[in-house]
Design a protein around this motif. Structure first.
Motif, PDB file in Angstrom:
ATOM      1  N   LEU A 119       0.834  -1.202   0.000  1.00 41.81           N
ATOM      2  CA  LEU A 119       0.000   0.000   0.000  1.00 41.81           C
ATOM      3  C   LEU A 119       0.869   1.251   0.000  1.00 41.81           C
ATOM      4  N   GLY A 120       1.941   1.226   0.782  1.00 43.76           N
ATOM      5  CA  GLY A 120       2.834   2.381   0.834  1.00 43.76           C
ATOM      6  C   GLY A 120       3.468   2.684  -0.510  1.00 43.76           C
ATOM      7  N   ARG A 121       3.954   1.646  -1.189  1.00 41.92           N
ATOM      8  CA  ARG A 121       4.569   1.863  -2.505  1.00 41.92           C
ATOM      9  C   ARG A 121       3.538   2.309  -3.534  1.00 41.92           C
ATOM     10  N   SER A 122       2.270   2.081  -3.266  1.00 44.62           N
ATOM     11  CA  SER A 122       1.190   2.527  -4.148  1.00 44.62           C
ATOM     12  C   SER A 122       0.712   3.931  -3.793  1.00 44.62           C
ATOM     13  N   GLY A 123       1.319   4.539  -2.769  1.00 49.22           N
ATOM     14  CA  GLY A 123       0.933   5.883  -2.346  1.00 49.22           C
ATOM     15  C   GLY A 123      -0.338   5.931  -1.523  1.00 49.22           C
ATOM     16  N   LEU A 124      -0.745   4.789  -0.961  1.00 44.37           N
ATOM     17  CA  LEU A 124      -2.047   4.710  -0.298  1.00 44.37           C
ATOM     18  C   LEU A 124      -1.999   4.827   1.229  1.00 44.37           C
ATOM     19  N   LEU A 125      -0.807   5.049   1.788  1.00 44.35           N
ATOM     20  CA  LEU A 125      -0.698   5.239   3.240  1.00 44.35           C
ATOM     21  C   LEU A 125      -0.516   6.707   3.615  1.00 44.35           C
ATOM     22  N   ASP A 126      -0.186   7.543   2.645  1.00 44.93           N
ATOM     23  CA  ASP A 126       0.099   8.953   2.934  1.00 44.93           C
ATOM     24  C   ASP A 126      -1.078   9.620   3.639  1.00 44.93           C
ATOM     25  N   GLY A 127      -0.795  10.200   4.809  1.00 50.51           N
ATOM     26  CA  GLY A 127      -1.822  10.910   5.563  1.00 50.51           C
ATOM     27  C   GLY A 127      -2.704  10.030   6.415  1.00 50.51           C
ATOM     28  N   TYR A 128      -2.474   8.727   6.397  1.00 46.96           N
ATOM     29  CA  TYR A 128      -3.284   7.789   7.190  1.00 46.96           C
ATOM     30  C   TYR A 128      -2.510   7.267   8.395  1.00 46.96           C
ATOM     31  N   ARG A 129      -3.235   6.955   9.463  1.00 40.83           N
ATOM     32  CA  ARG A 129      -2.686   6.175  10.574  1.00 40.83           C
ATOM     33  C   ARG A 129      -2.700   4.717  10.131  1.00 40.83           C
ATOM     34  N   CYS A 130      -1.634   3.992  10.463  1.00 41.39           N
ATOM     35  CA  CYS A 130      -1.557   2.593  10.055  1.00 41.39           C
ATOM     36  C   CYS A 130      -0.592   1.851  10.964  1.00 41.39           C
ATOM     37  N   THR A 131      -0.526   0.527  10.777  1.00 43.33           N
ATOM     38  CA  THR A 131       0.427  -0.289  11.513  1.00 43.33           C
ATOM     39  C   THR A 131       0.859  -1.452  10.641  1.00 43.33           C
ATOM     40  N   THR A 132       1.803  -2.211  11.167  1.00 45.55           N
ATOM     41  CA  THR A 132       2.285  -3.414  10.493  1.00 45.55           C
ATOM     42  C   THR A 132       2.884  -4.331  11.555  1.00 45.55           C
ATOM     43  N   HIS A 133       3.475  -5.435  11.120  1.00 46.44           N
ATOM     44  CA  HIS A 133       4.145  -6.369  12.016  1.00 46.44           C
ATOM     45  C   HIS A 133       5.155  -5.608  12.890  1.00 46.44           C
ATOM     46  N   TRP A 134       5.223  -5.947  14.172  1.00 45.42           N
ATOM     47  CA  TRP A 134       6.075  -5.203  15.122  1.00 45.42           C
ATOM     48  C   TRP A 134       7.529  -5.094  14.651  1.00 45.42           C
ATOM     49  N   ASN A 135       8.020  -6.124  13.955  1.00 48.08           N
ATOM     50  CA  ASN A 135       9.414  -6.126  13.528  1.00 48.08           C
ATOM     51  C   ASN A 135       9.675  -5.190  12.345  1.00 48.08           C
ATOM     52  N   TYR A 136       8.605  -4.686  11.715  1.00 43.20           N
ATOM     53  CA  TYR A 136       8.752  -3.861  10.511  1.00 43.20           C
ATOM     54  C   TYR A 136       8.198  -2.456  10.677  1.00 43.20           C
ATOM     55  N   VAL A 137       7.743  -2.107  11.883  1.00 43.31           N
ATOM     56  CA  VAL A 137       7.136  -0.790  12.119  1.00 43.31           C
ATOM     57  C   VAL A 137       8.115   0.334  11.787  1.00 43.31           C
ATOM     58  N   GLU A 138       9.344   0.239  12.300  1.00 44.24           N
ATOM     59  CA  GLU A 138      10.328   1.295  12.063  1.00 44.24           C
ATOM     60  C   GLU A 138      10.679   1.388  10.575  1.00 44.24           C
ATOM     61  N   ARG A 139      10.825   0.237   9.947  1.00 42.45           N
ATOM     62  CA  ARG A 139      11.148   0.212   8.511  1.00 42.45           C
ATOM     63  C   ARG A 139      10.023   0.861   7.698  1.00 42.45           C
ATOM     64  N   LEU A 140       8.763   0.575   8.056  1.00 46.83           N
ATOM     65  CA  LEU A 140       7.616   1.162   7.344  1.00 46.83           C
ATOM     66  C   LEU A 140       7.605   2.683   7.530  1.00 46.83           C
ATOM     67  N   ALA A 141       7.840   3.133   8.759  1.00 47.11           N
ATOM     68  CA  ALA A 141       7.835   4.570   9.046  1.00 47.11           C
ATOM     69  C   ALA A 141       8.941   5.292   8.276  1.00 47.11           C
ATOM     70  N   GLN A 142      10.111   4.666   8.169  1.00 49.33           N
ATOM     71  CA  GLN A 142      11.213   5.284   7.429  1.00 49.33           C
ATOM     72  C   GLN A 142      10.936   5.310   5.925  1.00 49.33           C
ATOM     73  N   ALA A 143      10.340   4.231   5.424  1.00 54.64           N
ATOM     74  CA  ALA A 143      10.079   4.138   3.981  1.00 54.64           C
ATOM     75  C   ALA A 143       8.974   5.088   3.534  1.00 54.64           C
ATOM     76  N   PHE A 144       8.001   5.335   4.417  1.00 55.71           N
ATOM     77  CA  PHE A 144       6.831   6.143   4.044  1.00 55.71           C
ATOM     78  C   PHE A 144       6.595   7.224   5.097  1.00 55.71           C
ATOM     79  N   PRO A 145       7.416   8.279   5.071  1.00 56.18           N
ATOM     80  CA  PRO A 145       7.345   9.308   6.121  1.00 56.18           C
ATOM     81  C   PRO A 145       6.015  10.063   6.160  1.00 56.18           C
TER      82      PRO A 145
END
Length: 195
Positions: A119-145
């Motif tokens: 979803l992030g690479r599709s531009g669909l997380l911008d401006g939304y609250r979201c979560t992911t697997h605990w081990n990837y939360v930081e990686r997701l936040a860095q990839a999609f600021p």
């Protein structure tokens, strides 16, 4: 086949190296809910994938999608992207180009576990609250600021977007959808079956 308008169509996107628990956990929760619902209120469960080939999950299990991406029904209640190595290790260009228009046809959309990266690479997380697997939360936040990534959440609902944490949290996501659609009592019955 004419679609029953009281039915809610749940579409799950499939791709190689998908984590099968991310697919089957939520799908089974909706299927079990159907046991308790009148037939005209059943969830219609469909899987979609690029092309016509067989998908091989990360566990080696092979599955065939019901529909190709371009065959997605015109009305979708919930469009879900599961996670797995195929979601966070590699780009899925065809799916990522297709998703924004597909989401426009859905009342709700979301991701299970690391499906949030798609979803992030599709531009669909911008401006939304979201979560992911605990081990990837930081990686997701860095990839999609532009996304508001939350940690320590089983699932997060923000407007029409619903995302879940780790693998089995996808079942909790599905139960939350069932509760919203048909009430907490039904979601509890489904949860009891899944115990």
């Amino acid at each position: 086949m004419q679609e029953n308008h009281t039915q809610r169509t749940v579409a799950m996107v499939l791709f190689d190296d998908v984590l099968m628990l991310d697919v089957t956990g939520p799908m089974d929760a909706f299927a079990i809910a159907n046991r308790f619902l009148p037939e005209d209120q059943h969830y219609r469960l469909v899987t979609v994938a690029e092309g016509q080939g067989t998908i091989r999950g990360s566990c080696g299990l092979k599955v065939m999608a019901d529909l190709r991406l371009e065959q997605l029904p015109a009305r979708i209640d919930l469009l879900l992207v599961p996670g797995g190595p195929g979601a966070y290790h590699v780009a899925l260009p065809a799916i990522e180009r297709w998703l924004p228009a597909a989401v426009d046809r859905a009342r709700r959309f979301g991701a299970i576990c690391t499906g949030a990266f798609v979803l992030g690479r599709s531009g669909l997380l911008d401006g939304y609250r979201c979560t992911t697997h605990w081990n990837y939360v930081e990686r997701l936040a860095q990839a999609f600021p532009e996304a508001k990534v939350e940690s320590d959440q089983i699932y997060v609902i923000d407007r029409c977007l619903i995302t879940s944490g780790g693998i089995t949290a996808g079942i909790d996501l599905a139960l939350a959808v069932v509760a919203e659609d048909h009430g907490k009592a039904l979601a509890l019955e489904v949860a009891k079956v899944l115990l």
